[in-house]
Design a protein around this motif. Sequence first.
Motif, PDB file in Angstrom:
ATOM      1  N   ALA A  94     -64.529 -61.457 -46.056  1.00 33.00           N
ATOM      2  CA  ALA A  94     -64.623 -61.802 -44.553  1.00 33.00           C
ATOM      3  C   ALA A  94     -65.002 -60.776 -43.572  1.00 33.00           C
ATOM      4  CB  ALA A  94     -62.891 -62.326 -44.199  1.00 33.00           C
ATOM      5  N   ALA A  95     -64.720 -59.462 -44.105  1.00 30.10           N
ATOM      6  CA  ALA A  95     -65.062 -58.264 -43.254  1.00 30.10           C
ATOM      7  C   ALA A  95     -66.779 -58.104 -43.494  1.00 30.10           C
ATOM      8  CB  ALA A  95     -64.210 -57.156 -43.733  1.00 30.10           C
ATOM      9  N   TYR A  96     -67.223 -58.420 -44.610  1.00 29.67           N
ATOM     10  CA  TYR A  96     -68.527 -58.178 -45.023  1.00 29.67           C
ATOM     11  C   TYR A  96     -69.081 -59.001 -43.991  1.00 29.67           C
ATOM     12  CZ  TYR A  96     -73.249 -58.722 -47.159  1.00 29.67           C
ATOM     13  OH  TYR A  96     -74.351 -58.619 -47.411  1.00 29.67           O
ATOM     14  N   ASP A  97     -69.009 -60.405 -43.965  1.00 22.68           N
ATOM     15  CA  ASP A  97     -69.423 -61.376 -42.905  1.00 22.68           C
ATOM     16  C   ASP A  97     -69.460 -61.031 -41.357  1.00 22.68           C
ATOM     17  OD1 ASP A  97     -70.249 -62.986 -45.167  1.00 22.68           O
ATOM     18  OD2 ASP A  97     -68.555 -64.291 -44.930  1.00 22.68           O
ATOM     19  N   ALA A  98     -68.345 -60.444 -41.129  1.00 19.66           N
ATOM     20  CA  ALA A  98     -67.915 -59.927 -39.671  1.00 19.66           C
ATOM     21  C   ALA A  98     -68.799 -58.840 -39.500  1.00 19.66           C
ATOM     22  CB  ALA A  98     -66.291 -59.676 -39.557  1.00 19.66           C
ATOM     23  N   LEU A  99     -69.084 -58.056 -40.309  1.00 17.99           N
ATOM     24  CA  LEU A  99     -70.054 -56.809 -40.053  1.00 17.99           C
ATOM     25  C   LEU A  99     -71.301 -57.135 -40.107  1.00 17.99           C
ATOM     26  CD1 LEU A  99     -67.911 -54.077 -42.055  1.00 17.99           C
ATOM     27  CD2 LEU A  99     -68.127 -54.303 -39.701  1.00 17.99           C
ATOM     28  N   VAL A 100     -71.904 -58.046 -40.795  1.00 14.69           N
ATOM     29  CA  VAL A 100     -73.163 -58.571 -40.614  1.00 14.69           C
ATOM     30  C   VAL A 100     -73.562 -59.385 -39.343  1.00 14.69           C
ATOM     31  CG1 VAL A 100     -74.965 -60.236 -41.585  1.00 14.69           C
ATOM     32  CG2 VAL A 100     -73.439 -58.920 -43.072  1.00 14.69           C
ATOM     33  N   ALA A 101     -72.376 -60.097 -38.867  1.00 11.25           N
ATOM     34  CA  ALA A 101     -72.481 -60.700 -37.867  1.00 11.25           C
ATOM     35  C   ALA A 101     -72.557 -59.877 -36.605  1.00 11.25           C
ATOM     36  CB  ALA A 101     -71.507 -61.868 -37.552  1.00 11.25           C
ATOM     37  N   ILE A 102     -71.828 -58.598 -36.570  1.00 13.46           N
ATOM     38  CA  ILE A 102     -71.744 -57.825 -35.614  1.00 13.46           C
ATOM     39  C   ILE A 102     -73.092 -56.861 -35.508  1.00 13.46           C
ATOM     40  CG2 ILE A 102     -70.635 -55.546 -34.978  1.00 13.46           C
ATOM     41  CD1 ILE A 102     -68.182 -56.618 -35.820  1.00 13.46           C
ATOM     42  N   PHE A 103     -73.463 -56.366 -36.645  1.00 15.42           N
ATOM     43  CA  PHE A 103     -74.884 -55.577 -36.703  1.00 15.42           C
ATOM     44  C   PHE A 103     -76.352 -56.417 -36.812  1.00 15.42           C
ATOM     45  CE2 PHE A 103     -71.435 -52.610 -37.747  1.00 15.42           C
ATOM     46  CZ  PHE A 103     -71.801 -51.480 -36.866  1.00 15.42           C
ATOM     47  N   SER A 104     -76.001 -57.559 -37.047  1.00 14.66           N
ATOM     48  CA  SER A 104     -77.243 -58.309 -36.712  1.00 14.66           C
ATOM     49  C   SER A 104     -77.253 -58.653 -35.163  1.00 14.66           C
ATOM     50  CB  SER A 104     -77.231 -59.644 -37.399  1.00 14.66           C
ATOM     51  OG  SER A 104     -76.380 -60.705 -37.046  1.00 14.66           O
ATOM     52  N   GLY A 105     -76.149 -58.693 -34.432  1.00 17.11           N
ATOM     53  CA  GLY A 105     -76.391 -58.973 -33.011  1.00 17.11           C
ATOM     54  C   GLY A 105     -75.417 -60.219 -32.798  1.00 17.11           C
ATOM     55  N   ALA A 106     -75.599 -61.110 -33.922  1.00 15.79           N
ATOM     56  CA  ALA A 106     -74.828 -62.579 -33.789  1.00 15.79           C
ATOM     57  C   ALA A 106     -73.704 -62.545 -33.142  1.00 15.79           C
ATOM     58  CB  ALA A 106     -74.804 -63.158 -35.012  1.00 15.79           C
ATOM     59  N   ALA A 107     -73.005 -61.554 -33.119  1.00 13.03           N
ATOM     60  CA  ALA A 107     -71.540 -61.429 -32.826  1.00 13.03           C
ATOM     61  C   ALA A 107     -71.392 -61.046 -31.043  1.00 13.03           C
ATOM     62  CB  ALA A 107     -70.377 -60.540 -33.512  1.00 13.03           C
ATOM     63  N   ARG A 108     -72.559 -60.863 -30.523  1.00  9.59           N
ATOM     64  CA  ARG A 108     -72.615 -60.583 -29.158  1.00  9.59           C
ATOM     65  C   ARG A 108     -71.914 -59.278 -29.055  1.00  9.59           C
ATOM     66  NH1 ARG A 108     -73.107 -66.404 -26.104  1.00  9.59           N
ATOM     67  NH2 ARG A 108     -74.482 -67.488 -27.540  1.00  9.59           N
ATOM     68  N   GLY A 109     -71.516 -59.209 -27.590  1.00  8.86           N
ATOM     69  CA  GLY A 109     -71.066 -57.950 -27.309  1.00  8.86           C
ATOM     70  C   GLY A 109     -71.773 -56.829 -27.091  1.00  8.86           C
ATOM     71  N   THR A 110     -71.170 -55.416 -27.462  1.00  6.31           N
ATOM     72  CA  THR A 110     -71.926 -54.361 -27.414  1.00  6.31           C
ATOM     73  C   THR A 110     -73.217 -54.303 -28.088  1.00  6.31           C
ATOM     74  OG1 THR A 110     -69.875 -53.282 -27.271  1.00  6.31           O
ATOM     75  CG2 THR A 110     -71.669 -51.845 -27.742  1.00  6.31           C
ATOM     76  N   THR A 111     -73.169 -54.993 -29.532  1.00  7.75           N
ATOM     77  CA  THR A 111     -74.268 -54.816 -30.411  1.00  7.75           C
ATOM     78  C   THR A 111     -75.200 -56.042 -30.261  1.00  7.75           C
ATOM     79  OG1 THR A 111     -73.033 -55.892 -32.165  1.00  7.75           O
ATOM     80  CG2 THR A 111     -73.171 -53.322 -32.015  1.00  7.75           C
TER      81      THR A 111
END
Length: 209
Positions: A94-111
């Motif tokens: 779950a953390a891996y998927d979350a970090l991929v979403a964050i650092f691909s930009g998919a999770a929006r926000g700062t990144t």
Amino acid sequence: MPLDATQIPDWTIKGELILNCNCTVFCPCVVSLGKHPPTEGYCQAWVGIRIDDGAYGDETLSGLNVGLIMDIPGNMGRGNWKAAAYIDENASEAAYDALVAIFSGAARGTTGLFGMLVSEFLGAERAPVSFETEGNARRLMVGKKIQGEVVPVTNAQGKETVITNTDYWMGPDITVATATKSRVRAHGRVWDFDGRSAEICQIDWHGPR
């Protein structure tokens, strides 16, 4: 592709970021906010992130590290980036998927800007990502793919040189640094940027808004 905002939980990442690029003097992107071209006309960089405190919804991200490589053909703000991510092998699924979403930009926000500026995401993979601090030196090791160390640039009194109160996306205060070791061997790229521009930044990122 960015997720629908209703599908993205609240997320936060607090910790430290280090970056080394091919600029021969301190990166112009910090003070120009990406509008001035890199000193070599293009940017090649590796990034290390140490997450001291973080979460993606109910999933903790604390204690994990991430490595990135970025290949930018010109002015940072014009996009057409290529990027790849290396996620701490200790991350849960779950953390891996979350970090991929964050650092691909998919999770929006700062990144979220990654989703707009990265035209080719080269992918993400698990790797042994080590982020160490010894004295004022910071080291990022991603197996044999990234081996880097950066140290702050200091003045005659031994104080670190810091650019403060910026609107730079990483954070408002950027410590000017230089690389004492820098090797990238990944995705067909062979980079050696010893002695070139580096940055150290305390990060406090969040999303999706």
